[in-house]
Design a protein around this motif. Structure first.
Motif, PDB file in Angstrom:
ATOM      1  N   ALA A  88       0.588  -1.677   0.186  1.00  0.00           N
ATOM      2  CA  ALA A  88       0.416   0.242  -0.072  1.00  0.00           C
ATOM      3  C   ALA A  88       1.127   1.508   0.330  1.00  0.00           C
ATOM      4  O   ALA A  88       1.560   0.866   0.872  1.00  0.00           O
ATOM      5  CB  ALA A  88      -0.756   0.039   0.864  1.00  0.00           C
ATOM      6  N   GLY A  89       0.503   2.242  -1.037  1.00  0.00           N
ATOM      7  CA  GLY A  89       0.865   3.593  -1.065  1.00  0.00           C
ATOM      8  C   GLY A  89       2.378   2.858  -1.124  1.00  0.00           C
ATOM      9  O   GLY A  89       2.562   4.166  -1.935  1.00  0.00           O
ATOM     10  N   LEU A 117       2.905   6.968  -0.980  1.00  0.00           N
ATOM     11  CA  LEU A 117       2.268   7.608  -0.092  1.00  0.00           C
ATOM     12  C   LEU A 117       2.929   8.590   1.505  1.00  0.00           C
ATOM     13  O   LEU A 117       3.069   9.531   1.691  1.00  0.00           O
ATOM     14  CB  LEU A 117       1.498   6.528   0.007  1.00  0.00           C
ATOM     15  CG  LEU A 117       0.463   7.310   1.375  1.00  0.00           C
ATOM     16  CD1 LEU A 117      -0.700   8.433   0.228  1.00  0.00           C
ATOM     17  CD2 LEU A 117      -0.874   5.861   1.122  1.00  0.00           C
ATOM     18  N   PRO A 118       3.526   7.258   2.282  1.00  0.00           N
ATOM     19  CA  PRO A 118       4.362   8.692   2.938  1.00  0.00           C
ATOM     20  C   PRO A 118       5.170   9.214   2.556  1.00  0.00           C
ATOM     21  O   PRO A 118       5.336  10.321   3.246  1.00  0.00           O
ATOM     22  CB  PRO A 118       5.000   6.967   3.706  1.00  0.00           C
ATOM     23  CG  PRO A 118       5.076   5.983   2.859  1.00  0.00           C
ATOM     24  CD  PRO A 118       3.858   6.029   2.179  1.00  0.00           C
ATOM     25  N   ALA A 142       2.151   3.497  11.745  1.00  0.00           N
ATOM     26  CA  ALA A 142       2.836   4.662  11.674  1.00  0.00           C
ATOM     27  C   ALA A 142       2.623   6.251  10.850  1.00  0.00           C
ATOM     28  O   ALA A 142       2.843   7.128  11.728  1.00  0.00           O
ATOM     29  CB  ALA A 142       4.409   3.589  11.649  1.00  0.00           C
ATOM     30  N   THR A 143       2.785   6.031   9.902  1.00  0.00           N
ATOM     31  CA  THR A 143       2.683   7.625   9.093  1.00  0.00           C
ATOM     32  C   THR A 143       1.819   7.889   9.447  1.00  0.00           C
ATOM     33  O   THR A 143       1.155   9.297   9.527  1.00  0.00           O
ATOM     34  CB  THR A 143       3.044   6.776   7.625  1.00  0.00           C
ATOM     35  OG1 THR A 143       4.123   6.211   7.082  1.00  0.00           O
ATOM     36  CG2 THR A 143       2.696   8.049   6.841  1.00  0.00           C
ATOM     37  N   LEU A 144       0.567   7.161   9.644  1.00  0.00           N
ATOM     38  CA  LEU A 144      -0.591   7.634   9.549  1.00  0.00           C
ATOM     39  C   LEU A 144      -1.095   8.022  11.511  1.00  0.00           C
ATOM     40  O   LEU A 144      -1.592   9.528  11.614  1.00  0.00           O
ATOM     41  CB  LEU A 144      -1.943   7.279   9.779  1.00  0.00           C
ATOM     42  CG  LEU A 144      -2.256   6.741   7.922  1.00  0.00           C
ATOM     43  CD1 LEU A 144      -2.822   5.753   7.089  1.00  0.00           C
ATOM     44  CD2 LEU A 144      -2.490   7.750   7.415  1.00  0.00           C
ATOM     45  N   ASP A 145      -0.686   7.781  11.767  1.00  0.00           N
ATOM     46  CA  ASP A 145      -0.548   8.287  13.395  1.00  0.00           C
ATOM     47  C   ASP A 145       0.339   9.718  13.825  1.00  0.00           C
ATOM     48  O   ASP A 145       0.237  10.013  14.152  1.00  0.00           O
ATOM     49  CB  ASP A 145       0.738   7.228  14.512  1.00  0.00           C
ATOM     50  CG  ASP A 145      -0.507   5.782  14.315  1.00  0.00           C
ATOM     51  OD1 ASP A 145      -1.785   5.724  14.865  1.00  0.00           O
ATOM     52  OD2 ASP A 145      -0.047   4.473  15.068  1.00  0.00           O
ATOM     53  N   TRP A 146       1.473   9.775  12.586  1.00  0.00           N
ATOM     54  CA  TRP A 146       2.384  10.542  12.905  1.00  0.00           C
ATOM     55  C   TRP A 146       1.103  11.902  12.607  1.00  0.00           C
ATOM     56  O   TRP A 146       0.967  12.822  12.906  1.00  0.00           O
ATOM     57  CB  TRP A 146       3.616  10.800  12.416  1.00  0.00           C
ATOM     58  CG  TRP A 146       4.473  11.811  11.929  1.00  0.00           C
ATOM     59  CD1 TRP A 146       5.205  12.286  12.454  1.00  0.00           C
ATOM     60  CD2 TRP A 146       4.687  12.690  10.912  1.00  0.00           C
ATOM     61  NE1 TRP A 146       5.783  13.351  12.735  1.00  0.00           N
ATOM     62  CE2 TRP A 146       5.195  13.515  11.135  1.00  0.00           C
ATOM     63  CE3 TRP A 146       4.087  12.703   9.604  1.00  0.00           C
ATOM     64  CZ2 TRP A 146       5.731  14.466  10.185  1.00  0.00           C
ATOM     65  CZ3 TRP A 146       4.561  13.149   8.606  1.00  0.00           C
ATOM     66  CH2 TRP A 146       5.136  14.489   9.090  1.00  0.00           C
ATOM     67  N   SER A 147       0.921  11.975  11.254  1.00  0.00           N
ATOM     68  CA  SER A 147       0.134  12.608  10.856  1.00  0.00           C
ATOM     69  C   SER A 147      -1.410  13.296  11.578  1.00  0.00           C
ATOM     70  O   SER A 147      -1.674  14.179  11.471  1.00  0.00           O
ATOM     71  CB  SER A 147      -0.654  12.426   9.322  1.00  0.00           C
ATOM     72  OG  SER A 147       0.165  11.868   7.923  1.00  0.00           O
ATOM     73  N   TYR A 148      -1.807  12.151  11.861  1.00  0.00           N
ATOM     74  CA  TYR A 148      -2.884  12.620  12.845  1.00  0.00           C
ATOM     75  C   TYR A 148      -3.120  13.141  14.050  1.00  0.00           C
ATOM     76  O   TYR A 148      -2.634  14.157  14.496  1.00  0.00           O
ATOM     77  CB  TYR A 148      -3.410  10.804  13.524  1.00  0.00           C
ATOM     78  CG  TYR A 148      -4.869  10.755  14.443  1.00  0.00           C
ATOM     79  CD1 TYR A 148      -5.609  11.210  13.532  1.00  0.00           C
ATOM     80  CD2 TYR A 148      -4.639  10.923  15.501  1.00  0.00           C
ATOM     81  CE1 TYR A 148      -7.263  11.449  14.241  1.00  0.00           C
ATOM     82  CE2 TYR A 148      -5.730  10.859  16.501  1.00  0.00           C
ATOM     83  CZ  TYR A 148      -7.274  11.116  15.607  1.00  0.00           C
ATOM     84  OH  TYR A 148      -8.070  11.060  16.494  1.00  0.00           O
TER      85      TYR A 148
END
Length: 924
Positions: free
Chosen positions: A174-175, A348-349, A392-398
């Motif tokens: 994904a990504g 993506l990341p 992890a990527t989405l946690d950080w963005s969130y």
């Protein structure tokens, strides 16, 4: 003097109306010399050496100003002058593109010509190669990226092989950029497939059972049968077609089964799929998409070397897009190279990290990334659940979002596919977060690339990336059941309100299906939730009724049937006998009739719909239900019942008092009188129906289930032939069939072809009959209309019999009769029985022919189908004469037939009978 390399090889370069000669230091436009400065000329030479490649400012300064030291301002000044000389930007012409903070690229196609004028090579940027050649609006492919970074080899390999390979699956994590690559390949292959390219985004799909319907919808194919795949195969079996299936991983089993069928049965079709794992079907070729190349030791590389890596190029491009003032020097490029290394080159990341640079700066972003990210994968497919990918990527963005932005993002995850700003405001706002706060949060989330805007449509829509949506939904669930249920209820209520509002303007709704098609994912998701354990059945029942016209309009009759039946089973006592039940019963009856045939359930649903419409004194819906009941009872051979519905329709239409209502009612009445044998009255009423009916319009056709005006026309053609006007009958039949084809409604087209076939046979126009049969067979098979496919065999037998092929004819007719009776489709059995009796008589099988004719005559007397009785009696007389030699009995039958034909006004039957009587007298 600048070292410009290729100036000494004698080569000339052509682009658009310009010709550049480095050796002569000459630029011409349409043969006329253009005066330009030396530095601008040298810039143009360097840029056209490698069209499509971004040349850094440092490289350009080194190549063009190798002998002096100059500032960046000089480069910008000369570049602006060069653009002006080339008329860059005028009339859509584009020659030089800027990659902010990096450099410049020549983006127009360049022909390289040797001194003798021969074409040496063709060089063009990948992203622009086909754009100017594509016909507008030929496919539903999403917009391609302006520049697909780092995928030149992948594009080249797939372009060489996809067109000649049944199935190619792009596999990767994904990504990694699978979708972008597939979209680019699709655009470049449009010319090879002559525009027949369809894109299916399964990320919008939550119910795997509708995978075939979704594919058909993306291909623009109307499906009105139990087997959408059969319809798809019918359309593409004999054509070159490219089907791009995106995000197959969560529907991999149904997708694999469908693709295998397509590969086996449609040899000219090519499938390009994207998935996190192979489909594992026959003939599959897998292209594994690796991460973008990134530097292993960025601290050891200079700026120019770092900018050669696609991962760094992507990061810089996205970061510069988020902040146009961003300048990337060597130190910044090394930090970016380090981040790309930590992110394993995943697209993506990288993009998510790059947009943070605009807010936090490169140094802070690199520091946060190093502290927060510890990815356990490196671009390979893993066994982790899909929603955990890039956690992890989405946690950080969130975590970088404000509390309001977090809540809004979570609530927007309830959408499946695109949503408007109005939808976002309605669904995300509540007493805690006001509408204005939602609007601000939406802007912020869009600017941070957590929400993707789609500016290609006039209204403007948004959507969440698939992984972002899955992540945000997980966060929404984590807030508690009440929060999720509240968001889901607002989502369902919003689409209920939209559909009910649109339904009050059904002409617009049914005329332009594209906006509705885009919202199918949201409608399905809302229905799924409403009928779930935590859902709201009251909203669900209303939503099913409001969405029924949408599913009918898009030819998703299987879904229409399923949701209508489900809603009726959950109908509250307060909703019984209301307009809601009326809509659901009508939708269920029509969808059942055309997907499952003439079942009792279909008739019961339509009858209940009529009962509710009557109680509500809703005359238009009474007329609609009576039209459905009329064709239903006509199909199952209950002609007297159909006649009673026609009489009632006339009463209702007179109460309405509008021309369209009169046209519908007298269409039903005229057809009933035609089948009952009163051809004079039938002709008058059918002509009145056509006079009163407005021109055929797709919205009315879909609403009624078939086109009443068209049906009136083809019935009139039959009545005209029977009343002795064959020339006019043929003209009306041909015109009606043409109009049916233009209406783009397969059921109506088949009805017109069915009845026109008889007219052509009666007129002995066998070529026209063959053409009608071919068109009917194709339409029936392409759309998987079971009853019509069964009928095609009978028509084939009738035509073969008239052409003298007795053996072939009898088997085809007998099989067709058997199949039609098994599915309660009696409308054609009298004509086929007549043809079969003639064939049996030709084969001297007189006892079988006599028995068949007598049974048919008895059935016609019993059910009220009397139009063919004169011909049945004439054929019986011929059988009696040949088998028994009983001249008196034969003469009595012919006289009975003659009297009946005259009573019916059937001059065509009368003429045939009179010829037989004259022959009988002459022979005896």
């Amino acid at each position: 003097m600048a070292d410009l390399g290729n100036q000494q090889n004698g080569e000339r370069r052509a682009f658009g109306p310009f010709c550049l000669s480095p050796t002569e230091r000459l630029l011409t436009r349409d043969g006329k010399r253009i005066e330009m400065g030396g530095r601008s000329f040298d810039l143009l030479v360097v840029l056209t050496e490698q069209p499509g490649r971004v040349l850094s400012k440092r490289e350009l300064l080194k190549r063009v100003w190798s002998d002096v030291v100059v500032e960046d301002g000089s480069l910008r000044f000369h570049m602006a002058g060069l653009r002006k000389l080339l008329n860059d930007g005028e009339d859509g012409a584009r020659y030089i593109a800027t990659q902010v903070g990096v450099g410049y690229a020549f983006v127009a196609p360049v022909e390289r010509i040797d001194p003798l004028g021969a074409l040496v090579s063709w060089s063009v940027p990948v992203a622009n190669e086909v754009a100017c050649k594509l016909p507008v609006g030929t496919t539903n492919l999403p917009p391609r990226l302006p520049r697909l970074i780092g995928r030149e080899r992948d594009v080249r390999l797939l372009m060489e092989r996809v067109a000649d390979t049944p199935l190619f699956t792009i596999v990767g994590s994904a990504g990694v950029g699978k979708t972008s690559l597939a979209v680019e390949i699709g655009h470049q292959l449009v010319p090879q497939f002559e525009g027949r390219v369809a894109f299916v985004d399964f990320s919008m799909l939550e119910n795997p059972t509708v995978v075939p319907s979704m594919i058909a919808g993306a291909m623009g194919i109307a499906v009105q049968s139990e087997d959408p795949l059969a319809v798809i195969l019918g359309h593409i079996r004999d054509h070159r077609f490219l089907l791009v299936l995106d995000n197959c991983e969560h529907v991999i089993e149904p997708a694999a089964n469908i693709v295998e069928r397509i590969v086996d049965e449609a040899p000219n079709t090519r499938v390009l799929a994207t998935s996190r794992e192979p489909l594992r079907v026959r003939s599959e070729n897998v292209h594994r998409l690796d991460a973008l190349a990134y530097p292993d030791n960025p601290a050891e590389l200079n700026l120019e070397q770092l900018l050669e890596f696609p991962a760094v190029q992507l990061f810089c491009e996205r970061a510069a897009a988020a902040d146009s003032s961003l300048e990337i020097d060597e130190e910044a490029a090394r930090l970016i190279g380090g981040m790309c290394h930590r992110l394993d080159g995943m697209a993506l990341p990288i993009e998510l990290a790059a947009v943070r640079v605009a807010t936090h700066g490169i140094l802070a972003t690199a520091r946060q990334l190093g502290e927060r990210f510890s990815l356990g994968w490196s671009g390979r497919r893993t066994a982790r659940p899909r929603q955990q990918t890039l956690q992890a990527t989405l946690d950080w963005s969130y975590d970088l979002l404000s509390e309001t932005e977090k809540i809004v993002l979570e609530r927007l995850a309830i959408f499946v596919g695109p949503f408007s700003i109005d939808a976002a405001l309605d669904v995300a706002a509540d007493p805690e977060i006001e509408t204005n706060d939602v609007a601000v949060a939406l802007d912020e989330l869009t600017s941070k690339s957590l929400i993707s805007p789609n500016r290609s449509r006039e209204s403007g829509t948004y959507r969440l990336l698939e992984m972002t949506r899955a992540y945000a939904r997980q966060k929404l669930h984590a807030r508690g059941r009440e929060q999720y249920v509240a968001a889901a209820r607002r989502h369902a209520s919003y689409f209920l309100g939209e559909l009910e509002a649109i339904g009050r303007q059904d002409e617009d709704l049914l005329q332009d299906p594209q906006p509705l098609r885009l919202q199918l994912g949201n409608i399905r998701s809302a229905l799924d939730w409403c009928f779930s354990r935590t859902g709201d059945l009251k909203i669900g029942v209303r939503l099913a009724a409001a969405s029924a016209p949408v599913f009918q309009n898009l030819s998703h009759l299987l879904e229409c049937r399923a949701w209508s039946a489900r809603a009726l089973s959950e109908l509250a006592d307060s909703q019984r006998g209301t307009a809601i039940e009326l809509e659901l019963q009508g939708a269920l009856g029509i969808s059942l009739m055309f997907t499952r045939g003439n079942s009792a359930a279909a008739g019961n649903a339509l009858a209940r719909g009529l009962e509710v419409a009557t109680d509500l004194e809703d005359h238009w819906n009474q007329l609609r239900m009576l039209g459905g009941l009329h064709i239903f009872h006509e199909r199952i051979g209950e002609y007297s019942t159909a006649m009673s519905h026609a009489r009632r329709a006339v009463e209702v239409a007179e109460a309405i008092g509008e021309p369209e209502a009169i046209g519908v009612a007298y269409s039903l009445s005229g057809i009933s009188h035609h089948l009952a044998g009163d051809q004079v009255r039938a002709r008058l009423e059918l002509e009145l129906a056509l006079e009163k009916s407005p021109p055929s319009h797709r919205s009315r056709t879909i609403r009624y289930g078939f086109d009443h005006r068209n049906r009136s026309g083809i019935a009139l053609a039959r009545a005209l032939w029977l009343t002795g006007h064959p020339t006019r009958a043929g003209a009306v039949a041909r015109q009606t069939v043409r109009e049916a084809a233009q209406l783009n409604h397969p059921v109506t087209h088949c009805i017109a072809l069915i009845w026109s076939f008889d007219v052509y046979l009666w007129m002995d126009e066998l070529d026209a009959a063959q053409a009608a049969l071919d068109a009917f067979t194709e339409c029936a098979e392409v759309n998987a209309f079971g009853p019509y496919i069964a009928a095609a065999g009978g028509f084939r037998g009738e035509l073969a019999l008239q052409q003298g092929a007795l053996g072939e004819a009898l088997g085809a007719i007998e099989e067709s009769l058997s199949r039609l009776r098994a599915i309660r489709y009696e409308l054609l059995t009298t004509s086929f029985s007549l043809a079969l009796a003639r064939g049996l008589m030709q084969g001297a099988r007189y006892s079988e022919a006599r028995e068949l004719i007598e049974v048919t005559i008895a059935r016609c007397h019993g059910n009220g189908e009397r139009f063919a009785l004169p011909e049945l009696l004439r054929v019986k007389a011929e059988i009696v004469c040949r088998a028994d030699g009983d001249i008196a009995a034969c003469e009595a039958l012919l006289k009975e037939a003659l009297i009946l034909a005259r009573e019916q006004g059937s001059r065509a039957w009368e003429s045939r009978i009179a010829v037989d009587l004259d022959g009988l007298v002459a022979e005896n």
